[in-house]
Design a protein around this motif. Sequence first.
Motif, short mmCIF file in Angstrom:
data_model
loop_
_atom_site.label_atom_id
_atom_site.label_comp_id
_atom_site.label_asym_id
_atom_site.label_seq_id
_atom_site.Cartn_x
_atom_site.Cartn_y
_atom_site.Cartn_z
N GLY A 162 -15.40 -18.15 -10.68
CA GLY A 162 -16.52 -17.83 -11.57
C GLY A 162 -16.07 -17.39 -12.95
N LEU A 163 -14.84 -17.74 -13.34
CA LEU A 163 -14.34 -17.39 -14.67
C LEU A 163 -14.69 -18.49 -15.66
CD1 LEU A 163 -10.78 -16.03 -13.77
CD2 LEU A 163 -12.89 -14.74 -14.12
N ASP A 164 -15.37 -18.15 -16.72
CA ASP A 164 -15.79 -19.14 -17.71
C ASP A 164 -14.72 -19.23 -18.79
OD1 ASP A 164 -17.02 -20.87 -19.40
OD2 ASP A 164 -18.87 -19.72 -19.61
N LEU A 165 -13.88 -20.25 -18.71
CA LEU A 165 -12.78 -20.44 -19.65
C LEU A 165 -12.97 -21.74 -20.44
CD1 LEU A 165 -9.82 -19.52 -17.27
CD2 LEU A 165 -11.06 -18.00 -18.82
N ARG A 166 -14.21 -22.08 -20.73
CA ARG A 166 -14.45 -23.37 -21.38
C ARG A 166 -13.81 -23.49 -22.74
NH1 ARG A 166 -20.82 -23.62 -20.30
NH2 ARG A 166 -20.47 -21.39 -20.67
N GLU A 167 -13.48 -22.36 -23.38
CA GLU A 167 -12.79 -22.41 -24.66
C GLU A 167 -11.28 -22.53 -24.48
OE1 GLU A 167 -13.94 -19.06 -26.89
OE2 GLU A 167 -16.03 -19.66 -27.09
N ALA A 168 -10.85 -22.61 -23.24
CA ALA A 168 -9.41 -22.61 -22.96
C ALA A 168 -8.90 -23.98 -22.60
CB ALA A 168 -9.12 -21.64 -21.83
N ALA A 169 -9.35 -25.00 -23.28
CA ALA A 169 -8.85 -26.36 -23.02
C ALA A 169 -7.36 -26.40 -23.33
CB ALA A 169 -9.59 -27.37 -23.89
N ALA A 170 -6.69 -27.41 -22.83
CA ALA A 170 -5.23 -27.49 -22.98
C ALA A 170 -4.82 -27.26 -24.43
CB ALA A 170 -4.74 -28.86 -22.52
N GLY A 171 -3.87 -26.33 -24.59
CA GLY A 171 -3.37 -26.00 -25.91
C GLY A 171 -4.17 -24.90 -26.56
N VAL A 187 -4.17 -23.36 -20.42
CA VAL A 187 -5.07 -23.73 -19.33
C VAL A 187 -5.54 -25.15 -19.59
CG1 VAL A 187 -7.17 -23.15 -18.07
CG2 VAL A 187 -5.83 -21.34 -19.15
N THR A 188 -5.34 -26.03 -18.63
CA THR A 188 -5.74 -27.43 -18.79
C THR A 188 -7.24 -27.58 -18.54
OG1 THR A 188 -5.44 -27.99 -16.46
CG2 THR A 188 -3.48 -28.09 -17.88
N PRO A 189 -7.83 -28.70 -18.95
CA PRO A 189 -9.25 -28.94 -18.62
C PRO A 189 -9.52 -28.86 -17.12
CG PRO A 189 -8.53 -30.47 -20.30
CD PRO A 189 -7.30 -29.74 -19.86
N LYS A 190 -8.58 -29.35 -16.31
CA LYS A 190 -8.73 -29.23 -14.86
C LYS A 190 -8.75 -27.76 -14.45
CE LYS A 190 -6.58 -30.65 -10.49
NZ LYS A 190 -5.44 -31.37 -9.87
N GLY A 191 -7.92 -26.95 -15.11
CA GLY A 191 -7.88 -25.53 -14.81
C GLY A 191 -9.16 -24.82 -15.22
N VAL A 192 -9.71 -25.20 -16.36
CA VAL A 192 -10.98 -24.61 -16.80
C VAL A 192 -12.04 -24.80 -15.72
CG1 VAL A 192 -12.84 -24.76 -18.49
CG2 VAL A 192 -10.46 -24.89 -19.25
N ALA A 193 -12.13 -26.03 -15.20
CA ALA A 193 -13.10 -26.32 -14.15
C ALA A 193 -12.75 -25.58 -12.86
CB ALA A 193 -13.17 -27.82 -13.89
N GLY A 194 -11.44 -25.52 -12.55
CA GLY A 194 -11.01 -24.87 -11.32
C GLY A 194 -11.26 -23.38 -11.31
N PHE A 195 -10.92 -22.70 -12.40
CA PHE A 195 -11.15 -21.26 -12.48
C PHE A 195 -12.64 -20.93 -12.41
CE2 PHE A 195 -6.83 -20.99 -14.44
CZ PHE A 195 -6.31 -20.00 -13.62
N ARG A 196 -13.46 -21.80 -12.98
CA ARG A 196 -14.90 -21.57 -12.92
C ARG A 196 -15.43 -21.77 -11.50
NH1 ARG A 196 -16.34 -24.69 -16.79
NH2 ARG A 196 -16.95 -26.54 -15.60
N ALA A 197 -14.98 -22.83 -10.83
CA ALA A 197 -15.47 -23.12 -9.49
C ALA A 197 -14.95 -22.12 -8.46
CB ALA A 197 -15.07 -24.54 -9.08
N GLU A 198 -13.67 -21.76 -8.55
CA GLU A 198 -13.05 -20.89 -7.54
C GLU A 198 -13.36 -19.42 -7.75
OE1 GLU A 198 -10.76 -19.95 -4.18
OE2 GLU A 198 -11.38 -21.92 -4.91
#
Length: 237
Positions: free
Chosen positions: A225-234, A212-223
């Motif tokens: 409500g999934l908090d994936l902040r520990e899921a930065a790219a790699g 999950v890329t940093p853009k995806g972390v923000a996108g999943f949260r915004a779209e």
Amino acid sequence: MNGLTAIAEVAWLIGDPARANILYALRDDGHVSAGDLAEVAGLAPSTTSGHLARLAEAGLVRIDARGRKRFYSLGDPAVAEILEGIEALVRRLSDREPEPLPWDRGRVHSRMCLDHLAGRLGAQLAGAAIGKDYIRHSARGLALTGTGAAWLGSLGVDVARIEAEPRRFLGLCPDWSRQMTHIGGAVGAAIYRGLVGTGWLRREPGSDRVAVTPKGVAGFRAEFGLDLREAAAGGAA
């Protein structure tokens, strides 16, 4: 068996690299099948079964039989605490950071199942899509709603084209356990392609792992409500 002997027995069980690998896998993702644990440990299924039998006999793992399949989880929360303590001790005693564990959390948390997103992230996305009424259960099975079709369109998906595909249009696929499902069929594949296209996900070459890329972390949260902040790219999702 006296206390010291019992302690030595548990330490011996954990100290074997293959068994340690299995235990770390179960710490990160409980409810894993024997077949998947064999893949994680890089062992033959029969050898893995032998290790699991020893761990179960000692109470370090628990067996959950579901029909013909067996799923395994840690037998006690204290086992996870011991594993974390060992990791912390190794870091303190070592002059350098230890190599990553063979069990990669990302494989279960965000990975591929054929051509669609699976793992825990896939299951979270399925639940969130149902929650947002993008897909819903109907008398004829799972159905894509108008809102869901519009969301797919925002990902660049041509819904009419995937409806014409000869494969199943939409369904839920079982994941690591029967309590965990992800979106499959043509819709599931289209969602994955769309999320890669938008830059939310990145497939790692030569692997079934999905980052999950940093853009995806923000996108999943915004779209969703999934908090994936520990899921930065790699990282794991």
